[in-house]
Design a protein around this motif. Structure first.
Motif: not given
Length: 672
Positions: A587-590, A615-638
């Motif tokens: 499913a879409q993460r958001n 500047r975006a190196e190491g930052i999680r994006l999807k299709n050049e979009q910010i998602t919930c997982l850009t700032c959050h992680s369900a497994h504690g790896r923000t």
């Protein structure tokens, strides 16, 4: 009166037999002390041949011909002598060598038909050459001397002095061949097995004598060795269970000049004899009192004073240096025993007597089906009773030799398996009796054995999934995926989870990595997690909260009401399936996060112009979009706060830190 005369004749025969026995010289416990040169692990070695400086071994367990160094057993190479077609069974039945040319024979069975093939392969060449076979039937032996080669096919013996040019050798009737030693034929109890039909013309080895190259034949069924010497044929040997006799003779090899070595798979020994059958002793290690115990010495080969033994059940090839002086074996004697020792009473010989009795025909002597016994871990375990109350599992537990059913099975079906595996046939907790809804084109995996034909809509028989001989993991008839997808279809293939990749050194990911079809819960898709076994976390160990590699706890979620009504999952993994389903598209993460966090559905402006830059190196994006997982992680790896702040500052400059902290609050206020 007639009865009394018959009794008198019987008593006279008995007296004559006892007299013959007592008149025989007392056999001492004779030994031939041999030094063990090497032993090499080989899965199910079935045939051997010494070839120049090499020893060729057929591995029935690995479906390959292995070339070893004849001196130290180092592997020098291997190749596969055959391939199998669908539903085809192939057995290598004979192996021989002349100079640098290797010969081997195959038997192929498919659809009730049988075919024989003969091949030659020059040492070092890549492709074998198929040769015409001289006769009909199974080729059971190929052996060559310096000039001649002998080949046993069916009940015929052929000889060749030139490649491919075979001529039939006339075989005399056994009753016309005299014994090598006078008086041997006087014992009325001698060779009683000659009357058995199955024993007639059962030659399994034909080996040229070292000096004359005249053929010497081993008749295993009648426990006889027949020498077709030009000066006159003669025979020696007798059935028995003590030293110097044969119970189930198999290997025959010339050794130390004019002597002979013979292996016996029933008595688990290797015996030595003179050219005319005088018993010399049993193979024994130096300084050992008892003879060397083999598990199933199926074949022998020799080169000079080196004797090679293919111990089929022990899955190894052994080489012994046989002591000889002036062309004669050096034997020792220990104790004299008129009655002699019953070698069958030895635990090594007796423990597997029932199974060996079946193997003694299926090892190629009568039937070519070594593949049913050669595999390691692919054959249903067969063992005697270990403690009182155990059910001993033997060949006869499932098969009967006196019934013309398919594969000579006892009544086929779950009732046979249930005798031992009662807990695995209960429909309440096992994948049996389930209807295969939604896939009408499914065919049975074993319709002939399940009693069904055409299309199957229900798992009704253990043998639809399992094979007792040559099975795969868990004795499955094929790879678990092939079996599972036969009914479940491609739609159930994991689409967002790796499949078939190696999860560890031994276990590639398969259906059985997550599902346990016996002793599980149908309502939970037989998931291992319901049984308390680690499923997700068995591979994703770093995601365990207590793992030293985990930077924070796994995101906690509320278990759905439906989940609470079902059998409990492993506590650590209840949260996994709330977000992950390996059988469905991800499913879409958001949307996935928003399904619980309904007050935080608002998203950041979608297009991020710095995506793909440093500047975006190491930052999680999807299709050049910010998602919930850009700032959050369900497994504690923000992301690291510094890296995330630098990324936000690309657009928001000095307000980046404040905006990052108050992102959801600002959206909530704007909504009001």
């Amino acid at each position: 009166m007639e009865v009394n005369m018959e009794v008198k004749r019987s008593l006279a025969s008995v007296a004559l037999g006892v007299a013959a026995l007592l008149s025989m010289p007392a056999l001492a416990a004779q030994h031939v002390p041999a030094a063990l040169k090497f032993e090499r692990p080989i899965p199910g070695p079935s045939r051997l041949v010494a070839c120049a400086d090499s020893l060729w071994v057929h591995s029935a367990g690995a479906d390959s011909l292995v070339r070893l160094s004849a001196q130290d057993g180092r592997e020098l190479g291997r190749f596969s002598p055959y391939s199998r077609g669908p539903g085809e069974r192939v057995a290598l039945t004979a192996l021989g060598c002349k100079g640098a040319e290797l010969f081997y024979a195959l038997e192929r069975k498919a659809g009730g038909k049988k075919a024989t093939q003969l091949f030659s392969r020059t040492d070092g060449s890549q492709a074998p050459t198929e040769l015409p076979s001289p006769g009909t039937g199974t080729i059971s032996g190929i052996s060559c001397g310096r000039k001649s080669c002998y080949l046993l096919q069916g009940k015929d013996l052929f000889v060749s002095e030139a490649a491919g040019r075979w001529r039939r050798v006339a075989l005399p009737a056994l009753d016309q061949v005299p014994y090598a030693r006078p008086g041997e034929s006087e014992n009325p109890f001698r060779n009683w097995q000659e009357r058995f039909t199955i024993a007639q013309n059962a030659f399994i080895r034909a080996v040229p004598a070292p000096a004359t190259e005249e053929p010497v034949l081993l008749d295993s069924g009648r426990s006889q060795v027949i020498s077709l010497a030009k000066s006159g044929a003669y025979r020696w040997g007798a059935w028995g269970v003590w030293e110097g006799r044969f119970m189930r003779a198999r290997g025959l090899a010339p050794i130390a000049g004019s002597s002979w070595a013979i292996s016996d798979v029933g008595l688990k020994k290797v015996f030595f004899f003179s050219e005319r059958g005088d018993y010399a002793g049993m193979l024994t290690l130096p300084k050992e009192k008892d003879a060397y115990e083999f598990q199933y010495p199926l074949d022998l080969a020799a080169s000079g004073n080196l004797l090679y033994v293919a111990d089929f059940r022990a899955h190894k090839v052994l080489a012994f240096e046989i002591p000889a002086k002036d062309g004669k074996l050096e034997a020792t004697e220990t104790e004299t025993d008129l009655a002699r020792t019953n070698l069958l009473r030895n635990p090594v010989a007796f423990d597997r007597y029932d199974e060996d009795r079946c193997l003694s025909c299926h090892d190629g002597t009568q039937v070519q089906s070594l593949f049913n016994f050669a595999g390691s871990g692919t054959h249903h375990p067969v063992q005697p009773r270990r403690k009182e109350g155990d059910i001993p599992v033997r060949c006869s537990s499932c098969h009967t030799p006196h019934h013309d059913s398919i594969e000579k099975m006892k009544p086929v079906g779950n009732s046979l398996c249930r005798e031992c595996h009662r807990e695995k046939t209960a429909t309440s907790s096992n994948h049996i009796g389930l209807k295969q809804g939604g896939n009408p084109k499914v065919k049975t995996l074993r319709a002939s054995l399940s009693g069904r034909s055409g299309k199957a809509f229900e798992i009704t028989n253990c043998l639809q999934c399992h094979a007792m001989h040559q099975g795969e993991q868990e004795l499955l008839r094929a790879d678990s995926a092939k079996i599972c997808f036969q009914c479940h279809g491609d739609a159930q293939k994991p689409v967002n989870h790796p499949y078939g990749e190696v999860a560890s050194a031994k276990d590639p990911l398969s259906c059985l990595s997550c599902h346990q079809l016996h002793g599980g819960h149908k309502d939970q898709s037989f998931a291992k997690a319901v049984r308390g076994e680690a499923t997700c976390l068995s591979c994703h160990r770093e995601l365990r909260p207590q793992s030293p590699d985990s930077s924070a706890a796994v995101h906690l979620v509320k278990v759905k009401a439906k989940m609470k009504k079902l059998p409990p999952w492993r506590a650590e993994e209840q949260v996994c399936i709330e977000c992950h389903n390996p059988h469905e598209k991800l499913a879409q993460r958001n949307d996935l996060c928003a399904s619980c966090h309904t007050d935080r559905k608002q998203l950041h402006t979608q297009l991020i112009y710095v995506a793909g830059t440093s500047r975006a190196e190491g930052i999680r994006l999807k299709n050049e979009q910010i998602t919930c997982l850009t700032c959050h992680s369900a497994h504690g790896r923000t992301p690291e706060p510094g890296a995330l702040l630098t990324f936000c500052a690309s657009c928001h400059d000095k307000d980046a830190d404040l905006l990052r902290k108050e992102f959801h609050k600002r959206f909530s206020r704007s909504k009001k």
